[in-house]
Scaffold this active site. Structure first.
Site, PDB file in Angstrom:
ATOM      1  N   ASN A   1       0.768  -1.284   0.133  1.00  0.00           N
ATOM      2  CA  ASN A   1       0.028   0.137   0.053  1.00  0.00           C
ATOM      3  C   ASN A   1       1.140   1.189   0.134  1.00  0.00           C
ATOM      4  OD1 ASN A   1      -2.200   1.544   0.199  1.00  0.00           O
ATOM      5  ND2 ASN A   1      -3.036   0.711   1.943  1.00  0.00           N
ATOM      6  N   PHE A   2       0.242   2.291  -0.220  1.00  0.00           N
ATOM      7  CA  PHE A   2       0.993   3.885  -0.094  1.00  0.00           C
ATOM      8  C   PHE A   2       2.191   3.862  -1.056  1.00  0.00           C
ATOM      9  CE2 PHE A   2      -0.655   2.745   4.131  1.00  0.00           C
ATOM     10  CZ  PHE A   2      -1.781   3.697   4.257  1.00  0.00           C
ATOM     11  N   LEU A   3       1.944   3.291  -2.497  1.00  0.00           N
ATOM     12  CA  LEU A   3       2.907   3.524  -3.345  1.00  0.00           C
ATOM     13  C   LEU A   3       2.593   5.053  -3.732  1.00  0.00           C
ATOM     14  CD1 LEU A   3       4.886   2.802  -5.727  1.00  0.00           C
ATOM     15  CD2 LEU A   3       2.664   1.859  -7.007  1.00  0.00           C
TER      16      LEU A   3
ATOM     17  N   THR B   1      -4.537  -3.486  -3.760  1.00  0.00           N
ATOM     18  CA  THR B   1      -5.573  -2.762  -4.682  1.00  0.00           C
ATOM     19  C   THR B   1      -5.266  -1.566  -5.028  1.00  0.00           C
ATOM     20  OG1 THR B   1      -6.401  -1.443  -2.607  1.00  0.00           O
ATOM     21  CG2 THR B   1      -7.442  -3.533  -2.589  1.00  0.00           C
TER      22      THR B   1
ATOM     23  N   ALA C   1       8.265   3.995 -10.479  1.00  0.00           N
ATOM     24  CA  ALA C   1       7.145   2.953  -9.800  1.00  0.00           C
ATOM     25  C   ALA C   1       7.788   1.372  -9.954  1.00  0.00           C
ATOM     26  CB  ALA C   1       5.734   3.179 -10.316  1.00  0.00           C
TER      27      ALA C   1
ATOM     28  N   LEU D   1      -6.746  -0.992   3.446  1.00  0.00           N
ATOM     29  CA  LEU D   1      -6.741   0.326   4.005  1.00  0.00           C
ATOM     30  C   LEU D   1      -6.431   1.314   2.835  1.00  0.00           C
ATOM     31  CD1 LEU D   1      -4.827   0.148   7.346  1.00  0.00           C
ATOM     32  CD2 LEU D   1      -7.447   0.036   7.024  1.00  0.00           C
TER      33      LEU D   1
HETATM   34  S1  NHW Z   1      -3.007   1.978  -5.180  1.00  0.00           S
HETATM   35  C1  NHW Z   1      -2.588   3.649  -5.132  1.00  0.00           C
HETATM   36  C2  NHW Z   1      -1.180   4.032  -5.843  1.00  0.00           C
HETATM   37  N1  NHW Z   1      -0.736   5.259  -5.783  1.00  0.00           N
HETATM   38  C3  NHW Z   1      -1.452   6.411  -6.505  1.00  0.00           C
HETATM   39  O1  NHW Z   1      -2.233   6.302  -7.288  1.00  0.00           O
HETATM   40  C4  NHW Z   1      -0.797   7.680  -5.915  1.00  0.00           C
HETATM   41  C5  NHW Z   1      -0.703   8.714  -6.907  1.00  0.00           C
HETATM   42  N2  NHW Z   1       0.115   8.472  -8.371  1.00  0.00           N
HETATM   43  C6  NHW Z   1       1.393   8.168  -8.214  1.00  0.00           C
HETATM   44  O2  NHW Z   1       1.964   8.230  -6.992  1.00  0.00           O
HETATM   45  C7  NHW Z   1      -2.408   1.331  -3.778  1.00  0.00           C
HETATM   46  C8  NHW Z   1       1.939   7.426  -9.270  1.00  0.00           C
HETATM   47  O3  NHW Z   1       1.207   7.540 -10.505  1.00  0.00           O
HETATM   48  C9  NHW Z   1       2.433   5.993  -9.232  1.00  0.00           C
HETATM   49  C10 NHW Z   1       2.932   5.233 -10.426  1.00  0.00           C
HETATM   50  C11 NHW Z   1       3.552   5.712  -8.069  1.00  0.00           C
HETATM   51  C12 NHW Z   1       1.072   5.253  -8.993  1.00  0.00           C
HETATM   52  N3  NHW Z   1       0.010  -0.248  -8.882  1.00  0.00           N
HETATM   53  O4  NHW Z   1       6.817   5.220 -12.511  1.00  0.00           O
HETATM   54  P1  NHW Z   1       5.734   5.042 -13.691  1.00  0.00           P
HETATM   55  C13 NHW Z   1      -1.082   1.014  -3.622  1.00  0.00           C
HETATM   56  O5  NHW Z   1      -0.352   1.608  -3.314  1.00  0.00           O
HETATM   57  C14 NHW Z   1       2.448   0.764 -13.184  1.00  0.00           C
HETATM   58  C15 NHW Z   1       0.936  -1.051  -9.604  1.00  0.00           C
HETATM   59  O6  NHW Z   1       6.331   5.638 -15.060  1.00  0.00           O
HETATM   60  P2  NHW Z   1       4.134   6.810 -12.225  1.00  0.00           P
HETATM   61  C16 NHW Z   1      -0.949  -0.438  -4.275  1.00  0.00           C
HETATM   62  C17 NHW Z   1       1.893   1.066 -14.697  1.00  0.00           C
HETATM   63  O7  NHW Z   1       1.083   0.279 -15.069  1.00  0.00           O
HETATM   64  N4  NHW Z   1       1.325  -0.674 -10.958  1.00  0.00           N
HETATM   65  O8  NHW Z   1       4.467   5.732 -13.269  1.00  0.00           O
HETATM   66  C18 NHW Z   1       0.466  -0.329  -5.033  1.00  0.00           C
HETATM   67  C19 NHW Z   1       3.293   0.831 -15.152  1.00  0.00           C
HETATM   68  O9  NHW Z   1       3.658  -0.173 -15.612  1.00  0.00           O
HETATM   69  P3  NHW Z   1       3.333  -1.015 -17.038  1.00  0.00           P
HETATM   70  C20 NHW Z   1       1.252   0.846 -11.013  1.00  0.00           C
HETATM   71  O10 NHW Z   1       2.637   7.529 -12.602  1.00  0.00           O
HETATM   72  C21 NHW Z   1       0.703  -1.896  -5.528  1.00  0.00           C
HETATM   73  C22 NHW Z   1       4.309   1.359 -14.419  1.00  0.00           C
HETATM   74  O11 NHW Z   1       3.611   1.506 -13.045  1.00  0.00           O
HETATM   75  C23 NHW Z   1       0.154   1.593 -10.426  1.00  0.00           C
HETATM   76  O12 NHW Z   1       5.160   7.822 -12.193  1.00  0.00           O
HETATM   77  C24 NHW Z   1       2.110  -2.187  -6.129  1.00  0.00           C
HETATM   78  C25 NHW Z   1       4.570   2.956 -14.696  1.00  0.00           C
HETATM   79  O13 NHW Z   1       5.568   3.559 -13.895  1.00  0.00           O
HETATM   80  C26 NHW Z   1      -0.178   0.960  -9.287  1.00  0.00           C
HETATM   81  N5  NHW Z   1      -1.316   1.723  -8.590  1.00  0.00           N
HETATM   82  O14 NHW Z   1       3.974   6.091 -10.958  1.00  0.00           O
HETATM   83  C27 NHW Z   1       2.334  -3.278  -6.771  1.00  0.00           C
HETATM   84  N6  NHW Z   1       0.083   2.914 -11.099  1.00  0.00           N
HETATM   85  O15 NHW Z   1       3.775  -2.389 -17.000  1.00  0.00           O
HETATM   86  C28 NHW Z   1       2.614  -4.406  -5.629  1.00  0.00           C
HETATM   87  C29 NHW Z   1       0.747   2.476 -12.353  1.00  0.00           C
HETATM   88  O16 NHW Z   1       1.655  -0.772 -17.267  1.00  0.00           O
HETATM   89  C30 NHW Z   1       2.964  -5.756  -6.120  1.00  0.00           C
HETATM   90  N7  NHW Z   1       1.481   1.285 -12.407  1.00  0.00           N
HETATM   91  O17 NHW Z   1       4.220  -0.390 -18.142  1.00  0.00           O
HETATM   92  C31 NHW Z   1       3.304  -6.954  -5.119  1.00  0.00           C
HETATM   93  C32 NHW Z   1       4.854  -6.611  -4.684  1.00  0.00           C
HETATM   94  C33 NHW Z   1       5.012  -7.218  -3.667  1.00  0.00           C
HETATM   95  C34 NHW Z   1       5.502  -8.789  -4.090  1.00  0.00           C
HETATM   96  C35 NHW Z   1       5.886  -9.930  -2.855  1.00  0.00           C
HETATM   97  C36 NHW Z   1       5.947 -10.975  -3.254  1.00  0.00           C
HETATM   98  C1  EN5 Z   2      -6.878   1.963  -1.585  1.00  0.00           C
HETATM   99  N1  EN5 Z   2      -6.095   1.777  -0.614  1.00  0.00           N
HETATM  100  O1  EN5 Z   2     -12.372   7.757  -7.174  1.00  0.00           O
HETATM  101  C2  EN5 Z   2      -6.219   2.593  -2.742  1.00  0.00           C
HETATM  102  N2  EN5 Z   2     -13.049   7.932  -4.891  1.00  0.00           N
HETATM  103  O2  EN5 Z   2     -16.465   6.595  -5.833  1.00  0.00           O
HETATM  104  C3  EN5 Z   2      -6.540   3.509  -4.014  1.00  0.00           C
HETATM  105  N3  EN5 Z   2     -16.342   9.478  -5.704  1.00  0.00           N
HETATM  106  O3  EN5 Z   2     -15.079   9.582  -4.028  1.00  0.00           O
HETATM  107  C4  EN5 Z   2      -7.706   3.240  -4.930  1.00  0.00           C
HETATM  108  N4  EN5 Z   2     -15.213  12.776  -9.329  1.00  0.00           N
HETATM  109  O4  EN5 Z   2     -18.947   9.327  -6.511  1.00  0.00           O
HETATM  110  C5  EN5 Z   2      -8.496   4.460  -4.872  1.00  0.00           C
HETATM  111  N5  EN5 Z   2     -19.866  10.908  -5.613  1.00  0.00           N
HETATM  112  C6  EN5 Z   2      -9.538   4.549  -5.821  1.00  0.00           C
HETATM  113  C7  EN5 Z   2     -10.477   5.558  -5.550  1.00  0.00           C
HETATM  114  C8  EN5 Z   2      -9.990   6.648  -5.876  1.00  0.00           C
HETATM  115  C9  EN5 Z   2     -10.772   7.859  -5.385  1.00  0.00           C
HETATM  116  C10 EN5 Z   2     -12.100   7.970  -5.867  1.00  0.00           C
HETATM  117  C11 EN5 Z   2     -14.420   8.018  -5.618  1.00  0.00           C
HETATM  118  C12 EN5 Z   2     -15.112   6.586  -5.381  1.00  0.00           C
HETATM  119  C13 EN5 Z   2     -15.391   9.018  -4.965  1.00  0.00           C
HETATM  120  C14 EN5 Z   2     -17.270  10.475  -5.211  1.00  0.00           C
HETATM  121  C15 EN5 Z   2     -16.899  12.044  -5.686  1.00  0.00           C
HETATM  122  C16 EN5 Z   2     -16.849  12.096  -7.189  1.00  0.00           C
HETATM  123  C17 EN5 Z   2     -16.361  13.652  -7.468  1.00  0.00           C
HETATM  124  C18 EN5 Z   2     -15.992  13.646  -8.995  1.00  0.00           C
HETATM  125  C19 EN5 Z   2     -18.593  10.131  -5.793  1.00  0.00           C
HETATM  126  C20 EN5 Z   2     -20.972  10.673  -5.621  1.00  0.00           C
HETATM  127  C21 EN5 Z   2     -21.825  10.508  -4.290  1.00  0.00           C
HETATM  128  C22 EN5 Z   2     -23.260  10.464  -4.285  1.00  0.00           C
HETATM  129  C23 EN5 Z   2     -23.792  10.691  -2.779  1.00  0.00           C
HETATM  130  C24 EN5 Z   2     -25.346  10.564  -2.988  1.00  0.00           C
HETATM  131  C25 EN5 Z   2     -25.913   9.336  -3.426  1.00  0.00           C
HETATM  132  C26 EN5 Z   2     -25.126   9.025  -4.883  1.00  0.00           C
HETATM  133  C27 EN5 Z   2     -23.746   9.097  -4.822  1.00  0.00           C
END
Ligand code: NHW
Ligand code: EN5
Length: 388
Positions: free
Chosen positions: A136-138, A172, A150, A388
């Site tokens: 989590n918290f990537l 997730t 990443a 979480l």
């Molecule tokens: S999901 C929340 C992830 N974080 C965010 O969304 C925060 C905002 N975004 C960022 O910080 C919960 C960046 O956009 C991140 C990507 C860091 C997401 N999971 O560095 P590049 C979690 O924390 C792939 C996995 O250029 P970026 C769960 C993407 O498909 N992969 O991208 C974490 C591509 O690969 P591909 C993800 O935007 C689970 C590559 O990253 C991903 O600067 C981790 C691009 O990298 C995501 N959410 O950085 C996996 N988002 O193959 C755990 C993008 O498609 C696996 N990518 O080219 C298990 C490990 C342990 C194993 C133990 C046996």
């Molecule tokens: C988890 N560990 O999209 C990691 N949230 O629906 C990460 N929408 O709050 C993965 N866009 O629908 C996270 N309001 C993936 C989720 C990222 C955050 C996200 C959504 C989930 C969200 C809200 C606000 C939308 C704003 C515009 C939304 C509608 C609520 C409405 C209330 C009354 C009855 C109908 C629905």
């Protein structure tokens, strides 16, 4: 399409149709002596940092990285704002590994610019209880996106998990990767509809006025079920029994023991809340519900800077109908000033969402396992795991 994920032991989209592949580990463990001994290389300006979350200054840096750079909704109106106390709780369960709290910082400024974490868990898939890491918290700082950082973080956490002789993980994401075991929807129950509308979280329904909307979402002032009370330390054994019996019904679920329940479910102010029903006659604990606190920053709004959200966590009903139990959860969340109560359509949640006036959100949550195949995936209602 997925240059990184194609190289990893995860279900590949191209194998989706192949029913001959068995459930279970995709590749076998390698001898620990073959696990790479040193960290993966980072671009020259950066260095790895194993994080000590007892260090308040470091925890503040992690909080700030995530508060400014973590997950946003698809229209960039809200961003998750995990509190420092929440992060400490989420990252330090029983037997956590400090080496799995992985930061990247700039060598010169020492600024924290990226993070990934894992915590150990036992997760059951069908009848197989597997030691896993929950990842989590990537997060990569907005200014360093799309530079393939990443995959380096993911490979490094994988290496450190392997060093503990653990070969599977659960995670997730809001984005589609190869390949979800299931895809869940977020549902939202307005508690403070006026504020939710003001910040753009929800809209006034057609033919609805503000006063009709406020009336629609009104709740009683106090829980209705006799014997409904906050969980205490003395309840850990009873809650563990209830929860273990309940989670046994799902295809994928955590295998919680008393230490896990004490950590994950004993109430912590503004982090996790748990309630139960103790029968007024027999003093038996018959039902349980819980939620965690995850506010979101409201981006670009003149009147408000945060939304206080409760997220449904683990709930068990044996005597009080689940719908009635969750109505009491909504009531206590309203009492505690939450603006919205969120839930996924996992476990038996479908059975109360519409009835209790939850509406579908615009966000989805995909669940993944690393190095563990579940043929054809599962339905959200077969999933007993909340991350979480
Ligand atoms: S999901 C929340 C992830 N974080 C965010 O969304 C925060 C905002 N975004 C960022 O910080 C919960 C960046 O956009 C991140 C990507 C860091 C997401 N999971 O560095 P590049 C979690 O924390 C792939 C996995 O250029 P970026 C769960 C993407 O498909 N992969 O991208 C974490 C591509 O690969 P591909 C993800 O935007 C689970 C590559 O990253 C991903 O600067 C981790 C691009 O990298 C995501 N959410 O950085 C996996 N988002 O193959 C755990 C993008 O498609 C696996 N990518 O080219 C298990 C490990 C342990 C194993 C133990 C046996
Ligand atoms: C988890 N560990 O999209 C990691 N949230 O629906 C990460 N929408 O709050 C993965 N866009 O629908 C996270 N309001 C993936 C989720 C990222 C955050 C996200 C959504 C989930 C969200 C809200 C606000 C939308 C704003 C515009 C939304 C509608 C609520 C409405 C209330 C009354 C009855 C109908 C629905």
């Amino acid at each position: 399409r997925h240059k990184f994920w194609e190289t990893q032991p995860v279900g590949q989209f191209r194998d989706a149709a192949d029913n001959s592949l068995p459930d279970g580990p995709i590749e076998p463990p390698t001898p620990l002596s073959e696990v790479r001994a040193d960290p993966y290389p980072l671009p020259a300006a950066f260095e790895w940092l194993t994080c000590d979350l007892e260090d308040d200054a470091l925890l503040a840096d992690l909080y700030s990285l995530l508060a400014h750079n973590y997950v946003e909704d698809d229209e960039n109106m809200f961003r998750f704002n995990y509190s420092p106390a929440f992060l400490r709780w989420a990252l330090k369960p029983p037997s956590f590994f400090r080496a799995w709290h992985i930061g990247v910082r700039a060598k010169e400024s020492k600024k924290l610019v990226a993070f990934i974490s894992g915590v150990p868990a036992r997760i059951r898939a069908r009848d197989d209880v597997v030691r896993m890491a929950e990842i989590n918290f990537l997060c990569v700082h907005k200014k360093l996106r799309s530079k393939r950082l990443a995959p380096v973080l993911i490979r490094e956490v994988t290496r450190r998990v392997h060093q503990e002789n653990i070969w599977q993980a659960a995670y997730t994401a809001g984005v589609v990767l190869p390949t979800p075991i299931t895809t869940c929807r977020y549902w939202h129950r307005s508690l403070n509809p006026k504020k939710l509308i003001d910040v753009g979280f929800s809209r006034l329904g057609p033919r609805m006025t503000m006063s009709r909307t406020v009336r629609l979402y009104k709740l009683p002032d106090a829980p209705l079920t006799p014997g409904f009370r906050r969980m205490e330390f003395r309840d850990v054994a009873a809650v563990t029994r209830l929860l273990r019996a309940y989670l046994a019904k799902f295809v994928v679920a955590p295998d919680f023991d008393e230490l896990d329940v004490e950590h994950w479910l004993l109430p912590r102010e503004d982090v996790v809340d748990s309630y139960l029903v103790e029968s007024p006659e027999t003093h038996e604990v018959t039902d349980f519900c819980s939620f965690y606190t995850l506010p979101s920053s409201v981006l670009n709004n003149a009147n408000y800077s945060t939304l206080k959200a409760a997220y449904s966590y683990y709930n068990v009903s044996t005597k009080t109908p689940l719908q009635q139990l969750m109505n009491d959860a909504l009531i206590v969340a309203k009492q505690k000033n939450y603006d919205v109560f969120n839930a996924l359509d996992v476990m038996e949640n479908e059975s109360f969402l519409k009835e209790l006036k939850f509406g579908p959100g615009d966000g989805q949550l995909h669940y993944y396992l690393y190095n563990y195949r579940i043929r054809n995936g599962i339905k959200p209602s077969e999933l007993g795991l909340v991350l979480l």
